[in-house]
Design a protein around this motif. Structure first.
Motif, PDB file in Angstrom:
ATOM      1  N   VAL A  20       0.847  -1.197   0.000  1.00  0.00           N
ATOM      2  CA  VAL A  20       0.000   0.000   0.000  1.00  0.00           C
ATOM      3  C   VAL A  20       0.882   1.247   0.000  1.00  0.00           C
ATOM      4  CG1 VAL A  20      -1.906   1.179   1.211  1.00  0.00           C
ATOM      5  CG2 VAL A  20      -1.624  -1.271   1.493  1.00  0.00           C
ATOM      6  N   CYS A  21       0.455   2.282  -0.733  1.00  0.00           N
ATOM      7  CA  CYS A  21       1.182   3.556  -0.651  1.00  0.00           C
ATOM      8  C   CYS A  21       0.276   4.721  -1.029  1.00  0.00           C
ATOM      9  CB  CYS A  21       2.422   3.550  -1.543  1.00  0.00           C
ATOM     10  SG  CYS A  21       2.105   3.228  -3.260  1.00  0.00           S
ATOM     11  N   GLY A  22       0.697   5.922  -0.649  1.00  0.00           N
ATOM     12  CA  GLY A  22       0.003   7.134  -1.058  1.00  0.00           C
ATOM     13  C   GLY A  22       0.297   7.401  -2.527  1.00  0.00           C
ATOM     14  N   GLU A  23      -0.307   8.470  -3.056  1.00  0.00           N
ATOM     15  CA  GLU A  23      -0.103   8.782  -4.483  1.00  0.00           C
ATOM     16  C   GLU A  23       0.770  10.036  -4.600  1.00  0.00           C
ATOM     17  OE1 GLU A  23      -3.696   9.450  -6.728  1.00  0.00           O
ATOM     18  OE2 GLU A  23      -2.598   9.658  -8.598  1.00  0.00           O
ATOM     19  N   ASP A  24       1.978   9.820  -5.071  1.00  0.00           N
ATOM     20  CA  ASP A  24       2.899  10.931  -5.272  1.00  0.00           C
ATOM     21  C   ASP A  24       3.727  10.604  -6.507  1.00  0.00           C
ATOM     22  OD1 ASP A  24       5.187  12.574  -5.261  1.00  0.00           O
ATOM     23  OD2 ASP A  24       4.999  12.918  -3.101  1.00  0.00           O
ATOM     24  N   PRO A  25       3.484  11.331  -7.619  1.00  0.00           N
ATOM     25  CA  PRO A  25       4.129  10.967  -8.884  1.00  0.00           C
ATOM     26  C   PRO A  25       5.657  10.874  -8.790  1.00  0.00           C
ATOM     27  CG  PRO A  25       2.578  12.787  -9.188  1.00  0.00           C
ATOM     28  CD  PRO A  25       2.620  12.503  -7.723  1.00  0.00           C
ATOM     29  N   LYS A  26       6.242  11.638  -7.855  1.00  0.00           N
ATOM     30  CA  LYS A  26       7.707  11.584  -7.747  1.00  0.00           C
ATOM     31  C   LYS A  26       8.164  10.436  -6.849  1.00  0.00           C
ATOM     32  CE  LYS A  26       8.750  16.416  -8.621  1.00  0.00           C
ATOM     33  NZ  LYS A  26       7.985  17.442  -7.905  1.00  0.00           N
ATOM     34  N   LYS A  27       7.425  10.193  -5.768  1.00  0.00           N
ATOM     35  CA  LYS A  27       7.900   9.239  -4.754  1.00  0.00           C
ATOM     36  C   LYS A  27       7.321   7.826  -4.904  1.00  0.00           C
ATOM     37  CE  LYS A  27      10.142  12.477  -2.450  1.00  0.00           C
ATOM     38  NZ  LYS A  27       9.498  13.301  -1.472  1.00  0.00           N
ATOM     39  N   THR A  28       6.061   7.737  -5.307  1.00  0.00           N
ATOM     40  CA  THR A  28       5.437   6.399  -5.313  1.00  0.00           C
ATOM     41  C   THR A  28       4.973   6.023  -6.719  1.00  0.00           C
ATOM     42  OG1 THR A  28       3.260   7.308  -4.818  1.00  0.00           O
ATOM     43  CG2 THR A  28       4.609   6.694  -2.934  1.00  0.00           C
ATOM     44  N   ASN A  29       5.775   6.404  -7.697  1.00  0.00           N
ATOM     45  CA  ASN A  29       5.397   6.100  -9.086  1.00  0.00           C
ATOM     46  C   ASN A  29       5.573   4.602  -9.381  1.00  0.00           C
ATOM     47  OD1 ASN A  29       8.135   5.817  -9.205  1.00  0.00           O
ATOM     48  ND2 ASN A  29       8.482   7.862 -10.058  1.00  0.00           N
ATOM     49  N   ILE A  30       5.348   4.244 -10.620  1.00  0.00           N
ATOM     50  CA  ILE A  30       5.358   2.815 -10.989  1.00  0.00           C
ATOM     51  C   ILE A  30       6.722   2.166 -10.724  1.00  0.00           C
ATOM     52  CG2 ILE A  30       5.809   3.288 -13.452  1.00  0.00           C
ATOM     53  CD1 ILE A  30       3.650   0.430 -12.044  1.00  0.00           C
ATOM     54  N   THR A  31       7.807   2.951 -10.884  1.00  0.00           N
ATOM     55  CA  THR A  31       9.137   2.369 -10.632  1.00  0.00           C
ATOM     56  C   THR A  31       9.255   1.992  -9.152  1.00  0.00           C
ATOM     57  OG1 THR A  31       9.936   3.911 -12.279  1.00  0.00           O
ATOM     58  CG2 THR A  31      11.611   2.758 -11.008  1.00  0.00           C
ATOM     59  N   HIS A  32       8.783   2.875  -8.277  1.00  0.00           N
ATOM     60  CA  HIS A  32       8.830   2.578  -6.837  1.00  0.00           C
ATOM     61  C   HIS A  32       8.075   1.267  -6.556  1.00  0.00           C
ATOM     62  CE1 HIS A  32       8.232   3.116  -2.473  1.00  0.00           C
ATOM     63  NE2 HIS A  32       6.956   2.855  -2.706  1.00  0.00           N
ATOM     64  N   ILE A  33       6.896   1.137  -7.176  1.00  0.00           N
ATOM     65  CA  ILE A  33       6.072  -0.040  -6.875  1.00  0.00           C
ATOM     66  C   ILE A  33       6.676  -1.319  -7.463  1.00  0.00           C
ATOM     67  CG2 ILE A  33       3.758  -1.047  -7.091  1.00  0.00           C
ATOM     68  CD1 ILE A  33       2.635   1.813  -7.190  1.00  0.00           C
ATOM     69  N   THR A  34       7.087  -1.258  -8.733  1.00  0.00           N
ATOM     70  CA  THR A  34       7.617  -2.493  -9.346  1.00  0.00           C
ATOM     71  C   THR A  34       8.956  -2.892  -8.710  1.00  0.00           C
ATOM     72  OG1 THR A  34       8.522  -1.157 -11.148  1.00  0.00           O
ATOM     73  CG2 THR A  34       6.455  -2.283 -11.578  1.00  0.00           C
ATOM     74  N   GLU A  35       9.787  -1.892  -8.362  1.00  0.00           N
ATOM     75  CA  GLU A  35      11.058  -2.230  -7.695  1.00  0.00           C
ATOM     76  C   GLU A  35      10.785  -2.889  -6.339  1.00  0.00           C
ATOM     77  OE1 GLU A  35      14.181  -2.043  -8.946  1.00  0.00           O
ATOM     78  OE2 GLU A  35      13.126  -1.508 -10.794  1.00  0.00           O
TER      79      GLU A  35
END
Ligand code: SAM
Ligand code: SF4
Length: 456
Positions: free
Chosen positions: A132-147
């Motif tokens: 689970v994460c908040g929505e922040d295009p810089k911090k929790t973008n798709i790269t953050h999630i897939t990594e």
């Protein structure tokens, strides 16, 4: 696309209105019909949602229990959420992570910290998690999630990761699929457009249609295990439950596969989130009714219960139709490996450890399951639903529950006591297919010898 084709408020209100006029005799008849586990129509669900009378409610709960036992047996799947970030550019009035909460300590975990969190959960005994994460295009973008997904799969014994994150493009959903997502979960919060607008005043999330159509985009990207739900307590629960069922029906018609799960998050107190005099507050009795109506209307859809609810109510709901429960949850990033509660999204209610929850489940005769087999065996979406409706999946699930529970008992210091052994013995007897039963017994012997992760 015109989303009124999915959620037509006028039509939902009309059905609810008609449901009000349904007499007790017809309601009893609908409850009786539901026991065949073939599901109910939206109109029938609307009538059940109007029940206030205690004797009818008891009838409803009894039917939900019966259908749950028929479809899922005594199994209850157990998981925990893993919060990777509380940074968020949205302003959902009800959430502790909203951007205007300037006083909240903001954190996005590094990949190493995320792995530490997952290891802490594995050390407790978990095998499935919800990222689970908040929505922040810089911090929790798709790269953050897939990594995060890749690091957890590669470095820990977590075997299935579901994700609850902001809606994204088809391209990003494809990357999520590639990274090995289990279920993609997204709650519409409220399906009532005017209320939606009020509680999402700024930020990307204010776009109702973009959020509603996330299900269509994820399906287009090949993710066919999808979870939906409404945040109960934002608007009239009857409307939101019926709208959730309407959304489920749309998915069934459009994609030939309904939601894999429906969640029942109920509004909880959160940092700087005003809750006083909320006209839509839901009582425990209404909450139980909601779970029962979902179970009877969609017998083959998993119902997920979180630790937002009290231990006492959860213990009653285990019996009423839920099929997946979280346990030992923390809703702040880093909460598991730092053992802190700082900067949580909302206050959890059931604070019991996984071990305590497992104890209660066993006490009540449920079979805790840590199964992650279906998605690893490619039984997702339509393939899963076909098996589920033909009841064939029942045998696999039962075996996998037995195998994963045995593993759990051996690996997490429960010792081999009589009660749990009895639970496994009885669960084995419930496997009707003799070949599968024998194979399960063989696999149990292998597990006792030290083999792990055996499944059907
Ligand atoms: N940020 C993403 C989003 O909003 O879709 C995903 C994660 S969000 C942390 C997960 C869910 O938490 C939301 O969809 C909402 O339903 C729920 N939630 C937010 N505030 C809550 C509260 N005060 N009580 C209970 N649930 C809450
Ligand atoms: Fe952000 Fe999600 Fe909380 Fe809204 S519910 S503020 S989008 S984390």
């Amino acid at each position: 696309m015109d989303t009124n084709k999915i959620i037509n408020e006028e039509k939902i209100n009309y059905i609810l209105q008609r449901g009000k006029g349904v007499g007790q005799k017809t309601i009893s008849h609908i409850i009786e019909k539901s026991k065949a586990s073939k599901g109910l129509t939206i109109e029938e669900a609307a009538a059940l949602l109007q029940i206030e009378e205690d004797t009818l409610l008891e009838e409803l709960f009894k039917a939900a229990k019966e259908v749950k036992n028929k479809v899922y047996g005594k199994r209850i799947v157990v998981f925990a959420p893993l919060y990777t970030s509380n940074e968020c550019t949205n302003n959902c009035t009800y959430c502790g992570f909203k951007v205007t909460n300037k006083g909240l300590l903001r954190r996005t975990l590094t990949t190493e910290e995320i792995v530490k969190e997952a290891v802490a959960l594995v050390n407790e005994g978990h095998k499935r998690i919800l990222l689970v994460c908040g929505e922040d295009p810089k911090k929790t973008n798709i790269t953050h999630i897939t990594e995060s997904l890749k690091a957890i799969y590669n470095n820990t014994d977590i075997r299935r990761i579901n994700v609850n994150a902001a809606p994204m493009s088809i391209e990003d959903f494809s990357l999520l699929k590639e990274a090995g997502i289990g279920t993609y979960q997204i709650f519409q919060e409220t399906y009532h457009r005017e209320t939606y607008k009020k509680v999402h005043p700024t930020g990307a999330k204010k776009d109702y249609d973009y959020r509603l159509l996330a299900i269509n985009r994820s399906f287009a990207a090949g993710i066919d295990d999808l979870g939906i739900g409404a945040l109960l307590g934002l608007y009239d629960y009857r409307f939101d439950v019926l709208a959730t069922l309407t959304h489920a029906q749309y998915m069934e018609e459009e994609f030939n596969v309904g939601p894999h799960t429906i969640s029942v998050p109920r509004l909880r107190p959160a940092y700087n989130a005003v809750m006083e005099n909320n006209p839509y507050t839901i009582t425990d009795k209404e909450f139980k009714k909601i779970v029962a109506v979902y179970r009877l209307t969609l017998p083959y859809t998993g119902i997920i219960l979180s630790t937002r609810e009290t231990a006492e109510l959860r213990d009653q709901l285990f019996d009423l139709g839920v099929s997946q429960v979280s346990a030992g949850s923390k809703t702040n990033p880093g909460g598991y490996h730092n053992n802190s509660r700082e900067a949580e999204q909302f206050q959890t209610s059931d604070e019991r450890s996984l071990k305590e929850v497992i104890g209660v489940l066993c006490e009540q005769g449920h079979l805790p399951s840590f199964c992650t087999a279906c998605y690893r065996a490619n039984r997702t979406g339509e393939a899963f639903m076909e098996l589920a409706k033909a009841s064939e999946i029942h045998e696999f699930c039962q075996s996998n529950a037995i195998l994963t529970f045995k593993e759990h008992l051996l690996d997490y210091g429960y010792g081999l006591n009589e009660k749990e052994d009895m639970l496994i013995e009885n669960a084995l007897k419930e496997i009707k297919n003799e070949k599968i039963r024998k194979m399960t017994i063989e696999k149990l012997k292998e597990i006792e010898k030290g083999k792990r992760d055996l499944f059907f």
